[in-house]
Motif scaffolding. Structure first.
Motif, PDB file in Angstrom:
ATOM      1  N   GLY A   8       0.818  -1.211   0.000  1.00  0.00           N
ATOM      2  CA  GLY A   8       0.000   0.000   0.000  1.00  0.00           C
ATOM      3  C   GLY A   8       0.845   1.252   0.000  1.00  0.00           C
ATOM      4  O   GLY A   8       0.565   2.209  -0.738  1.00  0.00           O
ATOM      5  N   GLU A   9       1.893   1.284   0.837  1.00  0.00           N
ATOM      6  CA  GLU A   9       2.754   2.467   0.911  1.00  0.00           C
ATOM      7  C   GLU A   9       3.498   2.708  -0.400  1.00  0.00           C
ATOM      8  O   GLU A   9       3.695   3.842  -0.821  1.00  0.00           O
ATOM      9  CB  GLU A   9       3.741   2.319   2.076  1.00  0.00           C
ATOM     10  N   ILE A  10       3.917   1.616  -1.031  1.00  0.00           N
ATOM     11  CA  ILE A  10       4.613   1.744  -2.324  1.00  0.00           C
ATOM     12  C   ILE A  10       3.686   2.387  -3.353  1.00  0.00           C
ATOM     13  O   ILE A  10       4.082   3.310  -4.081  1.00  0.00           O
ATOM     14  CB  ILE A  10       5.092   0.371  -2.817  1.00  0.00           C
ATOM     15  N   LEU A  11       2.454   1.923  -3.420  1.00  0.00           N
ATOM     16  CA  LEU A  11       1.519   2.434  -4.426  1.00  0.00           C
ATOM     17  C   LEU A  11       1.092   3.863  -4.119  1.00  0.00           C
ATOM     18  O   LEU A  11       0.871   4.663  -5.028  1.00  0.00           O
ATOM     19  CB  LEU A  11       0.298   1.517  -4.513  1.00  0.00           C
ATOM     20  N   ILE A  12       0.982   4.195  -2.818  1.00  0.00           N
ATOM     21  CA  ILE A  12       0.654   5.578  -2.449  1.00  0.00           C
ATOM     22  C   ILE A  12       1.809   6.505  -2.795  1.00  0.00           C
ATOM     23  O   ILE A  12       1.620   7.596  -3.351  1.00  0.00           O
ATOM     24  CB  ILE A  12       0.298   5.668  -0.948  1.00  0.00           C
ATOM     25  N   SER A  13       3.035   6.061  -2.486  1.00  0.00           N
ATOM     26  CA  SER A  13       4.203   6.906  -2.778  1.00  0.00           C
ATOM     27  C   SER A  13       4.373   7.123  -4.273  1.00  0.00           C
ATOM     28  O   SER A  13       4.890   8.151  -4.708  1.00  0.00           O
ATOM     29  CB  SER A  13       5.477   6.282  -2.190  1.00  0.00           C
ATOM     30  N   ALA A  14       3.916   6.149  -5.072  1.00  0.00           N
ATOM     31  CA  ALA A  14       3.978   6.294  -6.537  1.00  0.00           C
ATOM     32  C   ALA A  14       2.775   7.069  -7.066  1.00  0.00           C
ATOM     33  O   ALA A  14       2.643   7.252  -8.288  1.00  0.00           O
ATOM     34  CB  ALA A  14       4.045   4.927  -7.203  1.00  0.00           C
ATOM     35  N   GLN A  15       1.901   7.523  -6.140  1.00  0.00           N
ATOM     36  CA  GLN A  15       0.701   8.302  -6.492  1.00  0.00           C
ATOM     37  C   GLN A  15      -0.228   7.539  -7.441  1.00  0.00           C
ATOM     38  O   GLN A  15      -0.893   8.128  -8.293  1.00  0.00           O
ATOM     39  CB  GLN A  15       1.094   9.659  -7.095  1.00  0.00           C
ATOM     40  N   LEU A  16      -0.281   6.219  -7.263  1.00  0.00           N
ATOM     41  CA  LEU A  16      -1.173   5.399  -8.080  1.00  0.00           C
ATOM     42  C   LEU A  16      -2.505   5.164  -7.381  1.00  0.00           C
ATOM     43  O   LEU A  16      -3.508   4.889  -8.034  1.00  0.00           O
ATOM     44  CB  LEU A  16      -0.507   4.061  -8.399  1.00  0.00           C
ATOM     45  N   ILE A  17      -2.510   5.229  -6.059  1.00  0.00           N
ATOM     46  CA  ILE A  17      -3.758   5.149  -5.299  1.00  0.00           C
ATOM     47  C   ILE A  17      -3.699   6.170  -4.170  1.00  0.00           C
ATOM     48  O   ILE A  17      -2.619   6.672  -3.826  1.00  0.00           O
ATOM     49  CB  ILE A  17      -3.996   3.735  -4.706  1.00  0.00           C
ATOM     50  N   THR A  18      -4.879   6.458  -3.614  1.00  0.00           N
ATOM     51  CA  THR A  18      -4.936   7.350  -2.457  1.00  0.00           C
ATOM     52  C   THR A  18      -5.032   6.528  -1.180  1.00  0.00           C
ATOM     53  O   THR A  18      -5.311   5.327  -1.218  1.00  0.00           O
ATOM     54  CB  THR A  18      -6.172   8.268  -2.542  1.00  0.00           C
ATOM     55  N   ASN A  19      -4.817   7.177  -0.052  1.00  0.00           N
ATOM     56  CA  ASN A  19      -4.924   6.474   1.226  1.00  0.00           C
ATOM     57  C   ASN A  19      -6.345   5.977   1.454  1.00  0.00           C
ATOM     58  O   ASN A  19      -6.558   4.897   2.009  1.00  0.00           O
ATOM     59  CB  ASN A  19      -4.513   7.412   2.369  1.00  0.00           C
ATOM     60  N   GLU A  20      -7.353   6.769   0.992  1.00  0.00           N
ATOM     61  CA  GLU A  20      -8.752   6.347   1.132  1.00  0.00           C
ATOM     62  C   GLU A  20      -9.010   5.070   0.344  1.00  0.00           C
ATOM     63  O   GLU A  20      -9.704   4.157   0.803  1.00  0.00           O
ATOM     64  CB  GLU A  20      -9.694   7.461   0.655  1.00  0.00           C
ATOM     65  N   GLN A  21      -8.452   4.993  -0.874  1.00  0.00           N
ATOM     66  CA  GLN A  21      -8.626   3.788  -1.691  1.00  0.00           C
ATOM     67  C   GLN A  21      -7.961   2.585  -1.032  1.00  0.00           C
ATOM     68  O   GLN A  21      -8.500   1.478  -1.048  1.00  0.00           O
ATOM     69  CB  GLN A  21      -8.047   4.017  -3.086  1.00  0.00           C
ATOM     70  N   LEU A  22      -6.777   2.808  -0.436  1.00  0.00           N
ATOM     71  CA  LEU A  22      -6.088   1.714   0.247  1.00  0.00           C
ATOM     72  C   LEU A  22      -6.920   1.198   1.411  1.00  0.00           C
ATOM     73  O   LEU A  22      -7.070  -0.020   1.581  1.00  0.00           O
ATOM     74  CB  LEU A  22      -4.722   2.190   0.745  1.00  0.00           C
ATOM     75  N   GLN A  23      -7.498   2.114   2.200  1.00  0.00           N
ATOM     76  CA  GLN A  23      -8.300   1.685   3.347  1.00  0.00           C
ATOM     77  C   GLN A  23      -9.521   0.899   2.902  1.00  0.00           C
ATOM     78  O   GLN A  23      -9.900  -0.109   3.509  1.00  0.00           O
ATOM     79  CB  GLN A  23      -8.732   2.907   4.175  1.00  0.00           C
ATOM     80  N   LYS A  24     -10.155   1.343   1.795  1.00  0.00           N
ATOM     81  CA  LYS A  24     -11.325   0.634   1.277  1.00  0.00           C
ATOM     82  C   LYS A  24     -10.937  -0.774   0.824  1.00  0.00           C
ATOM     83  O   LYS A  24     -11.652  -1.755   1.083  1.00  0.00           O
ATOM     84  CB  LYS A  24     -11.933   1.408   0.113  1.00  0.00           C
ATOM     85  N   ALA A  25      -9.765  -0.885   0.157  1.00  0.00           N
ATOM     86  CA  ALA A  25      -9.302  -2.195  -0.314  1.00  0.00           C
ATOM     87  C   ALA A  25      -8.949  -3.108   0.862  1.00  0.00           C
ATOM     88  O   ALA A  25      -9.209  -4.306   0.826  1.00  0.00           O
ATOM     89  CB  ALA A  25      -8.109  -2.028  -1.243  1.00  0.00           C
ATOM     90  N   LEU A  26      -8.366  -2.539   1.917  1.00  0.00           N
ATOM     91  CA  LEU A  26      -8.018  -3.334   3.094  1.00  0.00           C
ATOM     92  C   LEU A  26      -9.276  -3.842   3.801  1.00  0.00           C
ATOM     93  O   LEU A  26      -9.307  -4.963   4.310  1.00  0.00           O
ATOM     94  CB  LEU A  26      -7.169  -2.505   4.063  1.00  0.00           C
ATOM     95  N   GLU A  27     -10.332  -3.005   3.812  1.00  0.00           N
ATOM     96  CA  GLU A  27     -11.605  -3.447   4.392  1.00  0.00           C
ATOM     97  C   GLU A  27     -12.187  -4.600   3.578  1.00  0.00           C
ATOM     98  O   GLU A  27     -12.703  -5.572   4.127  1.00  0.00           O
ATOM     99  CB  GLU A  27     -12.596  -2.280   4.424  1.00  0.00           C
ATOM    100  N   GLU A  28     -12.086  -4.480   2.243  1.00  0.00           N
ATOM    101  CA  GLU A  28     -12.572  -5.539   1.357  1.00  0.00           C
ATOM    102  C   GLU A  28     -11.783  -6.829   1.586  1.00  0.00           C
ATOM    103  O   GLU A  28     -12.337  -7.924   1.603  1.00  0.00           O
ATOM    104  CB  GLU A  28     -12.421  -5.087  -0.100  1.00  0.00           C
ATOM    105  N   GLN A  29     -10.464  -6.683   1.786  1.00  0.00           N
ATOM    106  CA  GLN A  29      -9.613  -7.846   2.037  1.00  0.00           C
ATOM    107  C   GLN A  29      -9.976  -8.512   3.362  1.00  0.00           C
ATOM    108  O   GLN A  29     -10.013  -9.749   3.463  1.00  0.00           O
ATOM    109  CB  GLN A  29      -8.142  -7.416   2.063  1.00  0.00           C
ATOM    110  N   LYS A  30     -10.295  -7.705   4.366  1.00  0.00           N
ATOM    111  CA  LYS A  30     -10.669  -8.249   5.675  1.00  0.00           C
ATOM    112  C   LYS A  30     -11.962  -9.047   5.584  1.00  0.00           C
ATOM    113  O   LYS A  30     -12.120 -10.085   6.214  1.00  0.00           O
ATOM    114  CB  LYS A  30     -10.825  -7.090   6.663  1.00  0.00           C
ATOM    115  N   LYS A  31     -12.892  -8.571   4.735  1.00  0.00           N
ATOM    116  CA  LYS A  31     -14.189  -9.235   4.610  1.00  0.00           C
ATOM    117  C   LYS A  31     -14.101 -10.495   3.774  1.00  0.00           C
ATOM    118  O   LYS A  31     -14.680 -11.520   4.099  1.00  0.00           O
ATOM    119  CB  LYS A  31     -15.210  -8.280   3.976  1.00  0.00           C
ATOM    120  N   LYS A  32     -13.376 -10.416   2.636  1.00  0.00           N
ATOM    121  CA  LYS A  32     -13.426 -11.497   1.658  1.00  0.00           C
ATOM    122  C   LYS A  32     -12.120 -12.264   1.510  1.00  0.00           C
ATOM    123  O   LYS A  32     -12.092 -13.319   0.869  1.00  0.00           O
ATOM    124  CB  LYS A  32     -13.827 -10.939   0.282  1.00  0.00           C
TER     125      LYS A  32
END
Length: 567
Positions: A8-32
């Motif tokens: 997540g930090e790598i992709l944020i530092s490369a400005q490919l995703i935002t922190n909000e998008q990372l948190q949403k994806a992590l929530e999805e990962q926790k669920k599924k």
């Protein structure tokens, strides 16, 4: 640092995703469950190629692809013997070359250091990682190891080994049945049977004895498809193996039994429900596959039209009232209810469910499995939960007056209640409740929304064909201009059916003042339906026609599901 945090930090530092998008994806990962990178790609937050390129640069790992011609293993170095195919496929990696004691390997997930360490132990080589897309690696694996149907292979093997030693089921005593159920070929056969079903997106596996053979069928997108069965003499051992996994009595063959088990397939947890029933030819087993990763818990993925989604979201965010989903078994009602609960779930609300059975476990929600044999019914479970300070309650199904009355009582005393009914359309829910004994004025006072739902098959995106509709079809679909629609064709990707996946269509009846008045007066379904249509309700068929106009499904499929004469 955890691997997913690093990615997540790598992709944020490369400005490919935002922190909000990372948190949403992590929530999805926790669920599924599943890989974070796969989730980011699936949610459309990032392109796989962009993610891989950024990872390669940040980690200083070379990026290789099929297009570059660099994802081709050296065929002169016996790399297929060095790295087992099963390990390579399970972890999505492929060996490319070996120089002295250094093995170059392409990984879809180069951050998984545990896999690299295990590979180092297997090969006794130092690992030189490069990075490639999962899709490219899977294609390269098929080219290198050969595209294999492991299930078909083991079925052929078991046929050869059992030809000379067939025994009838009655000849096997209990100890021998247990022994055979634990033998490697049977264990592997059952595992592969389930793994292939998951790979094929099957919802159920049917294993049934016929007069002279065994039949195995997968239910995919609502239809059953036969697969080549193993020798019929393996049926008792296979059923015993499934019973052992499901903690059922393998000696009991005269009565139906229900159970289930869990397994991990490709890094994600799969739950199953198992049902056995004695037939005249022997025991039949049905395995229901509950793959949480395939269940869309986002309302936007369920097929709602934008205006219907707004109505539904508004209803589920009300503080109290009764919401019903209607439709036959297998129409996705429970999935829609789970998505609704998931949307409104928060630490500030107490959400409870009473189900038969609990199909998926939802984090943060109290779920109860009914057990009528000990007196825990829908009604008694609901009454108990009413003393547990609930905000939102979900009841698996209203089957009788007692359950209906408790649901209405809860809705009228400040709770939001979700449930299901078996009716053909949305207005039919009113007459069903009245028929089982609920007073019309109570239905009128408590009801917020009724949604009828069906599932239609999606056209395969790889092979669907545009065609010019006939004048009759244009009139039925209300087409204007030179709009084309699509029909099914069939290809290998969709098993020659022309369809792949399913989507829901809806008939949404919002209960307003006028409808409440008509319900309280005991007006028949056709009067209520006419009033609902005047207020903008789409019929199931019109909802399906929208999917046809959008190129998602075919006219033939919609008419097959909703009926040619449905209005």
């Amino acid at each position: 640092m955890p691997l997913h945090s690093r990615l997540g930090e790598i992709l944020i530092s490369a400005q490919l995703i935002t922190n909000e998008q990372l948190q949403k994806a992590l929530e999805e990962q926790k669920k599924k469950g599943g890989q974070l990178g796969d989730i980011l790609v699936r949610l459309g937050m990032i392109k796989e190629s962009d993610m891989i390129e950024a990872l390669g640069k940040q980690l200083n790992i070379p990026y290789v692809s099929l297009d570059q011609g660099l994802l081709k293993p050296d065929t002169q170095q016996d790399l297929d013997k060095l790295v087992p195919e099963g390990f390579a496929r399970e972890h999505c990696l492929i060996p490319l070359s070996r120089h002295m004691n250094s093995l170059t390997v392409a990984f879809a997930d180069p951050l998984d250091l545990v896999v690299q360490d295990n590979l180092r132990r297997i090969t006794k080589c130092e690992i030189n990682p490069v990075i490639a897309s999962r899709k490219d690696i899977e294609q390269a694996l098929d080219e290198f190891y050969g595209k294999r149907d492991l299930l078909r292979e083991i079925i052929e093997q078991t046929r050869k080994t059992t030809e000379k030693s067939k025994k009838k089921e009655g000849d096997l005593d209990l100890n021998e049945m247990v022994k055979k159920a634990e033998e490697a070929p049977v264990v592997r056969l059952v595992n592969l049977l389930i793994e292939q079903a998951i790979e094929e997106r099957a919802s159920d596996i049917h294993i049934e004895p016929l007069e002279e053979e065994m039949s195995i069928r997968y239910r995919i997108d609502g239809a059953l498809y036969k697969i080549p069965p193993p020798d019929e003499s393996l049926l008792p051992a296979m059923i015993s193996r499934i019973k052992i996994l499901s903690k059922l009595d393998i000696a009991e063959k005269r009565l139906p039994q229900d159970g289930g088990f869990s397994m991990v397939v490709k890094g994600r947890r799969i739950d199953t429900r198992v049902s056995t029933v004695p037939t005249v030819n022997g025991e039949k087993v049905v395995i229901r596959i509950l793959d949480k990763a395939r269940i869309p818990l986002d309302l936007k993925q369920l097929g709602f039209e934008p205006d219907d989604l707004e109505k539904f979201s508004n209803a589920i965010n009300q503080p109290y009232g009764l919401i019903f989903l209607t439709g036959p078994t297998g129409s996705g009602k429970t999935t829609t209810l789970y998505a609704a609960l998931n949307q409104i779930n928060s630490p500030h609300k107490n959400l409870v469910t009473v189900e038969d059975p609990v199909e998926y476990r939802l984090p943060g929600i109290n779920q109860v499995q009914v057990k009528p044999s000990i007196g825990l019914t829908f009604a008694s479970g609901l009454r108990a939960f009413l003393r547990q300070d609930p905000d939102v309650m979900m009841v698996g199904e209203v089957r009788d007056l007692e359950t209906a009355e408790v649901c209405i009582q809860a809705a009228l005393t400040g709770h939001l209640v979700f449930s299901t009914l078996h009716t053909n359309d949305a207005p039919g829910a009113i007459s069903r409740l009245i028929d089982i004994g609920v007073e019309p004025f109570l239905v009128s006072a408590s009801l917020l929304l009724v949604v009828a739902q069906r599932l239609i098959r999606r056209l395969c995106p790889e092979c669907k064909e545009p065609y010019e509709p006939t004048p009759e079809e244009r009139e039925k679909l209300k087409l204007t201009g030179k709009t084309k629609i699509y029909q099914a064709k069939g290809c290998e990707k969709c098993h020659l059916t022309g369809y792949k996946g399913r989507i829901a269509i809806h008939e949404m009846m919002v209960i307003d003042k006028e409808l409440r008045r008509l319900i309280a007066q005991g007006k028949p379904d056709d009067v209520i339906k006419e009033a609902a249509l005047e207020r903008g309700m789409l019929t199931l068929q019109e909802s399906g026609f929208r999917k046809v106009r959008q190129g998602i499904s075919s006219l033939e499929e919609v008419l097959a599901v909703t009926g040619t004469g449905a209005g």
